[in-house]
Design an enzyme around this catalytic site. Sequence first.
Site, short mmCIF file in Angstrom:
data_model
loop_
_atom_site.label_atom_id
_atom_site.label_comp_id
_atom_site.label_asym_id
_atom_site.label_seq_id
_atom_site.Cartn_x
_atom_site.Cartn_y
_atom_site.Cartn_z
N ARG A 287 -14.24 -7.60 0.85
CA ARG A 287 -12.80 -7.42 0.70
C ARG A 287 -12.05 -8.69 1.14
NH1 ARG A 287 -10.33 -2.54 0.54
NH2 ARG A 287 -8.54 -3.91 0.17
N HIS B 38 -6.86 1.14 -7.11
CA HIS B 38 -7.19 0.30 -5.95
C HIS B 38 -7.94 -0.93 -6.47
CE1 HIS B 38 -7.67 -0.97 -1.99
NE2 HIS B 38 -8.32 0.04 -1.44
N ARG C 256 0.88 -1.18 0.00
CA ARG C 256 0.00 0.00 0.00
C ARG C 256 0.92 1.22 0.00
NH1 ARG C 256 -5.44 0.50 1.75
NH2 ARG C 256 -6.01 2.48 2.70
N CYS D 269 -16.39 2.96 -0.36
CA CYS D 269 -15.30 2.04 -0.04
C CYS D 269 -14.85 2.15 1.41
CB CYS D 269 -14.12 2.29 -0.98
SG CYS D 269 -13.51 3.99 -0.96
#
Length: 319
Positions: A292, A132, A105, A264
Amino acid sequence: MKKRDLLTLRDFSREEILALLQDSILLKKLRNAGAKYLNLLSGKTVAMIFEKPSTRTRASFTVAAYELGAFPVSYSSNELQLARGEPVKDVARVLSRYHDLIAARVYRHEDLEELARYSSVPVVNLLSDKYHPLQSLADYMTILEKKGKIDGVKITFVGDGTDNVLNSLIIAGVKLGAKITVASPRDYMPREDLVGKEYLSKIQVTEDPYEAVKDADVIYTDVFVSMGQEKEKEARLKAFLPRYQVNSELLKHVGREDFIVMHCLPAHRGEEITDEVVESKNSVVFDQAENRLHTSKAVLLHLLYPEWTKYLGKQPLHQ
């Protein structure tokens, strides 16, 4: 097996994305049926590098690796020598000799590309300033669950047209046949250098959020001020508020009752979306968040054990 990275869904075909979504749904069904732990990646280790704070991404990817039998190891940039100037290419070549997969990330997508270039094991984008992809997989899994299809579904994104989440949503959506409309201020409309001309040409872009949401199946928004954009906060809020806030007044213009609202997370309640909308019956934001986990599992298996469904029945489960 040849190394495969997941930096952006541009590199994945429609068929591959659909396969990831189908696997995600299967993995969710298995988990809900009691098969929470699968030894499919037993003996493997997964490195996760976090330059930015994370809740859903860190939790979901860590739990996904663990429940598949792999050992997840999390590193902040301060815990690595990256903070003291060690080149990304050196970190890539070292960590890939210890781990079976590296996920990161990062602030700069270019660092992720360099990590992948020098790593001998698969590299996964856990979020960059441009894309993303793991979020968009969870988004389309959720849409598939709630709407029964993706092809032909109208998705309206209201807010920052340069958003990294939106970039991935557009790329995957165009491949999957979704009808995407973006409502943004003129200075924040989708950019060809981020999305790609071939994708940008297949979406609708407008400055009018009220027109954009008409007959939408999905209303999507994200924060107006992302990590790394704090210095732009005043200018951004001035550009977006109040016109581009997803609130009950805007949703009156949808013209149907069976739409879903997506975000999100984390949500800045009172900015891009109101508390009332997040907590409404149309909101599916926490289903997105749960998914997720399942899509992270599918990605790990796709990159490390692509034939997993053929051997699922032969693999022992550990409780």
